[in-house]
Design a protein around this motif. Sequence first.
Motif, PDB file in Angstrom:
ATOM      1  N   SER A 284      46.757 -27.347  16.613  1.00 20.16           N
ATOM      2  CA  SER A 284      46.570 -28.154  17.819  1.00 20.16           C
ATOM      3  C   SER A 284      47.337 -29.469  17.782  1.00 20.16           C
ATOM      4  CB  SER A 284      45.090 -28.445  18.032  1.00 20.16           C
ATOM      5  OG  SER A 284      44.570 -29.239  16.974  1.00 20.16           O
ATOM      6  N   GLY A 285      47.981 -29.769  16.653  1.00 20.20           N
ATOM      7  CA  GLY A 285      48.781 -30.981  16.549  1.00 20.20           C
ATOM      8  C   GLY A 285      48.084 -32.155  15.897  1.00 20.20           C
ATOM      9  N   GLU A 286      46.853 -31.943  15.449  1.00 26.10           N
ATOM     10  CA  GLU A 286      46.117 -33.020  14.790  1.00 26.10           C
ATOM     11  C   GLU A 286      46.497 -33.086  13.308  1.00 26.10           C
ATOM     12  OE1 GLU A 286      44.043 -35.225  16.263  1.00 26.10           O
ATOM     13  OE2 GLU A 286      44.727 -34.253  18.120  1.00 26.10           O
ATOM     14  N   PRO A 287      46.623 -34.303  12.748  1.00 26.87           N
ATOM     15  CA  PRO A 287      46.914 -34.394  11.312  1.00 26.87           C
ATOM     16  C   PRO A 287      45.793 -33.769  10.491  1.00 26.87           C
ATOM     17  CG  PRO A 287      47.190 -36.522  12.401  1.00 26.87           C
ATOM     18  CD  PRO A 287      46.500 -35.635  13.379  1.00 26.87           C
ATOM     19  N   VAL A 288      46.140 -32.973   9.508  1.00 22.30           N
ATOM     20  CA  VAL A 288      45.116 -32.442   8.612  1.00 22.30           C
ATOM     21  C   VAL A 288      44.676 -33.563   7.684  1.00 22.30           C
ATOM     22  CG1 VAL A 288      46.064 -30.107   8.757  1.00 22.30           C
ATOM     23  CG2 VAL A 288      46.812 -31.631   6.911  1.00 22.30           C
ATOM     24  N   SER A 289      43.579 -33.353   6.979  1.00 22.94           N
ATOM     25  CA  SER A 289      42.994 -34.432   6.183  1.00 22.94           C
ATOM     26  C   SER A 289      43.971 -34.980   5.148  1.00 22.94           C
ATOM     27  CB  SER A 289      41.722 -33.940   5.491  1.00 22.94           C
ATOM     28  OG  SER A 289      42.000 -32.876   4.600  1.00 22.94           O
ATOM     29  N   ARG A 290      44.844 -34.121   4.615  1.00 26.50           N
ATOM     30  CA  ARG A 290      45.748 -34.556   3.554  1.00 26.50           C
ATOM     31  C   ARG A 290      47.095 -35.050   4.083  1.00 26.50           C
ATOM     32  NH1 ARG A 290      44.237 -33.556  -1.621  1.00 26.50           N
ATOM     33  NH2 ARG A 290      42.141 -32.702  -1.737  1.00 26.50           N
ATOM     34  N   ARG A 291      47.231 -35.159   5.371  1.00 24.95           N
ATOM     35  CA  ARG A 291      48.478 -35.711   5.911  1.00 24.95           C
ATOM     36  C   ARG A 291      48.680 -37.149   5.449  1.00 24.95           C
ATOM     37  NH1 ARG A 291      52.910 -36.795   6.346  1.00 24.95           N
ATOM     38  NH2 ARG A 291      54.183 -37.077   8.223  1.00 24.95           N
ATOM     39  N   LYS A 292      47.611 -37.880   5.286  1.00 25.83           N
ATOM     40  CA  LYS A 292      47.708 -39.287   4.896  1.00 25.83           C
ATOM     41  C   LYS A 292      47.202 -39.525   3.476  1.00 25.83           C
ATOM     42  CE  LYS A 292      49.523 -40.846   8.689  1.00 25.83           C
ATOM     43  NZ  LYS A 292      48.920 -41.897   9.516  1.00 25.83           N
ATOM     44  N   LEU A 293      47.340 -38.514   2.623  1.00 23.03           N
ATOM     45  CA  LEU A 293      46.968 -38.669   1.212  1.00 23.03           C
ATOM     46  C   LEU A 293      48.189 -38.946   0.332  1.00 23.03           C
ATOM     47  CD1 LEU A 293      45.105 -38.491  -1.285  1.00 23.03           C
ATOM     48  CD2 LEU A 293      45.304 -36.000  -1.130  1.00 23.03           C
ATOM     49  N   PRO A 294      49.130 -38.032   0.192  1.00 21.99           N
ATOM     50  CA  PRO A 294      50.276 -38.298  -0.693  1.00 21.99           C
ATOM     51  C   PRO A 294      51.306 -39.204  -0.043  1.00 21.99           C
ATOM     52  CG  PRO A 294      50.412 -36.068   0.201  1.00 21.99           C
ATOM     53  CD  PRO A 294      49.140 -36.649   0.713  1.00 21.99           C
ATOM     54  N   VAL A 295      51.837 -40.104  -0.833  1.00 27.75           N
ATOM     55  CA  VAL A 295      52.875 -41.026  -0.387  1.00 27.75           C
ATOM     56  C   VAL A 295      53.933 -41.126  -1.486  1.00 27.75           C
ATOM     57  CG1 VAL A 295      51.248 -42.382   0.992  1.00 27.75           C
ATOM     58  CG2 VAL A 295      51.748 -43.075  -1.365  1.00 27.75           C
ATOM     59  N   ALA A 296      55.026 -41.796  -1.162  1.00 28.70           N
ATOM     60  CA  ALA A 296      56.054 -42.036  -2.175  1.00 28.70           C
ATOM     61  C   ALA A 296      55.514 -42.930  -3.279  1.00 28.70           C
ATOM     62  CB  ALA A 296      57.267 -42.691  -1.534  1.00 28.70           C
ATOM     63  N   SER A 297      55.913 -42.639  -4.502  1.00 27.95           N
ATOM     64  CA  SER A 297      55.592 -43.552  -5.595  1.00 27.95           C
ATOM     65  C   SER A 297      56.551 -44.745  -5.544  1.00 27.95           C
ATOM     66  CB  SER A 297      55.727 -42.845  -6.942  1.00 27.95           C
ATOM     67  OG  SER A 297      57.095 -42.612  -7.240  1.00 27.95           O
ATOM     68  N   GLU A 298      56.129 -45.840  -6.107  1.00 26.82           N
ATOM     69  CA  GLU A 298      57.015 -47.004  -6.189  1.00 26.82           C
ATOM     70  C   GLU A 298      58.243 -46.671  -7.024  1.00 26.82           C
ATOM     71  OE1 GLU A 298      55.938 -51.558  -6.748  1.00 26.82           O
ATOM     72  OE2 GLU A 298      56.033 -50.532  -8.699  1.00 26.82           O
ATOM     73  N   HIS A 299      58.063 -45.840  -8.036  1.00 25.20           N
ATOM     74  CA  HIS A 299      59.169 -45.462  -8.928  1.00 25.20           C
ATOM     75  C   HIS A 299      60.279 -44.758  -8.152  1.00 25.20           C
ATOM     76  CE1 HIS A 299      61.289 -44.048 -12.428  1.00 25.20           C
ATOM     77  NE2 HIS A 299      61.006 -42.788 -12.187  1.00 25.20           N
ATOM     78  N   ILE A 300      59.915 -43.763  -7.345  1.00 24.08           N
ATOM     79  CA  ILE A 300      60.961 -43.033  -6.617  1.00 24.08           C
ATOM     80  C   ILE A 300      61.530 -43.886  -5.494  1.00 24.08           C
ATOM     81  CG2 ILE A 300      59.473 -41.856  -4.926  1.00 24.08           C
ATOM     82  CD1 ILE A 300      62.546 -40.408  -6.797  1.00 24.08           C
ATOM     83  N   ALA A 301      60.696 -44.723  -4.869  1.00 28.77           N
ATOM     84  CA  ALA A 301      61.191 -45.595  -3.807  1.00 28.77           C
ATOM     85  C   ALA A 301      62.265 -46.542  -4.341  1.00 28.77           C
ATOM     86  CB  ALA A 301      60.034 -46.383  -3.194  1.00 28.77           C
ATOM     87  N   ASN A 302      62.037 -47.082  -5.525  1.00 27.73           N
ATOM     88  CA  ASN A 302      63.025 -47.996  -6.109  1.00 27.73           C
ATOM     89  C   ASN A 302      64.357 -47.307  -6.379  1.00 27.73           C
ATOM     90  OD1 ASN A 302      61.222 -50.123  -6.083  1.00 27.73           O
ATOM     91  ND2 ASN A 302      60.554 -49.820  -8.199  1.00 27.73           N
ATOM     92  N   ILE A 303      64.324 -46.006  -6.632  1.00 31.58           N
ATOM     93  CA  ILE A 303      65.554 -45.266  -6.931  1.00 31.58           C
ATOM     94  C   ILE A 303      66.325 -44.932  -5.663  1.00 31.58           C
ATOM     95  CG2 ILE A 303      66.423 -43.030  -7.758  1.00 31.58           C
ATOM     96  CD1 ILE A 303      64.243 -43.208  -9.944  1.00 31.58           C
TER      97      ILE A 303
END
Length: 510
Positions: A284-303
Amino acid sequence: MKIFNKILIGALGVMMLSCTDYLEDNESPNSPLIDNLAPTKKLAAAQSDIFRVITGDNRNYESSVRTSSLNQLGSIWSGVWSVDAANWTGAYSQEYTGNINNAFYDSIWDWIYLKSMNFENIKNYESDTYDNHKAIAMILESFYMQYIVDLYGDVPYTEAWILNPTPVYDDQKFVYRSLYNQLDEAIELIQAADSFDEPVGGEDVMLNGNMQQWIAFANTVKLRYLIRQSEVTDPEIQGFITQEINELRGATFISSDVTINPGYNATSADRQNPFYGAYGYSPSGEPVSRRKLPVASEHIANIINSSRTDDPRRAMWFIPDGSGEIVGVPQGEVGVNVPDYVSFFGSGIIPTDTSIGSSMDGYVMLLSEAKFLLAEAEQRWGGFGNSAEQYFNEGVMASFDRFGLTIDEYDTYMNRISNIDGFGWNGTSDKIEAIINQKWLALMLTNGMEAYLDNLRTGYPEIELPLTNTTGGFPKRLLYPSSEIQGNAANVPTVSLSDALANGSFWVAN
């Protein structure tokens, strides 16, 4: 194994599903036994169900692999995947500490063994007119069972699928060699197939019955096996690698991504691409519960941000802030220290259009991985037709192509990173490091387990431990699952947490 009982029930259920859903056959699902179903009726479900151990799942009745997939664990332990700790408390805490137990990601074991029974049923079907179907089952069994040996060491194999609740454990080197040899046997079956063999068609939801592509895929998996063992000093293993590398020179390898799609769509959650259903949006287009769980790590963002490699793929992997940068969270960070804005999975991984995301292909093996395998093989042994640098460049290009980026963006990126230590070819003295790091990026969020295993083998990519790590590192293997401790106690080897932290599979540089 305790999984023995699940094999009887689960395999039958999957075979029923292949009749009623994937192939839209009108045959009653309640009448045929597993052995009565021809390989044409089993293949699609066998391919599709086991794939979920890589991606995770969104189906209510498959919760065991929803949060315990190869991709998730590998992405966390290769330093890519963090959590929005401001809104999720305690998520990934055990992964971060490294303090694992017998229940930790035990679904990887249970799922691969359970679903590999489907390949065994195809292989052992009593007819000599299904050689191509049997070869596909053999290739995929070797593909998935490699992860079992990689993560557990000695495992049941010779008695694993003979409906024996207490199978013996076989030596891991023996199992690895047997799985490798099975790839050769599969190729021979394909090459020997004749007009009496049933053709493979739409029931093959990966390569649509193109048997030459199956040979290329089998060769690529063989190369992965050999490279996994590249740091082993055992003379017998090194001799075997030398022999097999000689045979692979001049072989065909995959020339495009190996994908899977049994008809993913947005009509219901059960029919969505499993990764998208687990981490994206509902039908239906609604975010599932885990849509806002995983994010980029600071380590990979810095790279990948502009201050380091300025990688244009970063907006495909993660959602950038207003300045185009990825905002990462240190693994193990507590909520009060998390930035107000954090970068969740981007449109190249989770499209916002539910129809597109739900129906997108799943990735079994990326072309970019094959190119980096060839780059490493050429660097180590030579004789694969092109220079290691050319395969390296093609690996990066394949990743850019996957996300629809332009040749100009690729050229700009390659020029920018050329002299950057660890990521550019010219700037990195150890070419293996550059190959592995770029492979890490190319497979990011698609098959993070390969990056974790590469780190165990080579020390690359270099990983920053989570702030909450209490064990001085990540385990080098998993502990045998609870199902084995309870159901096969007489045979399961004793492995403690300290063992797992100190010693991995036979090919790991301990």
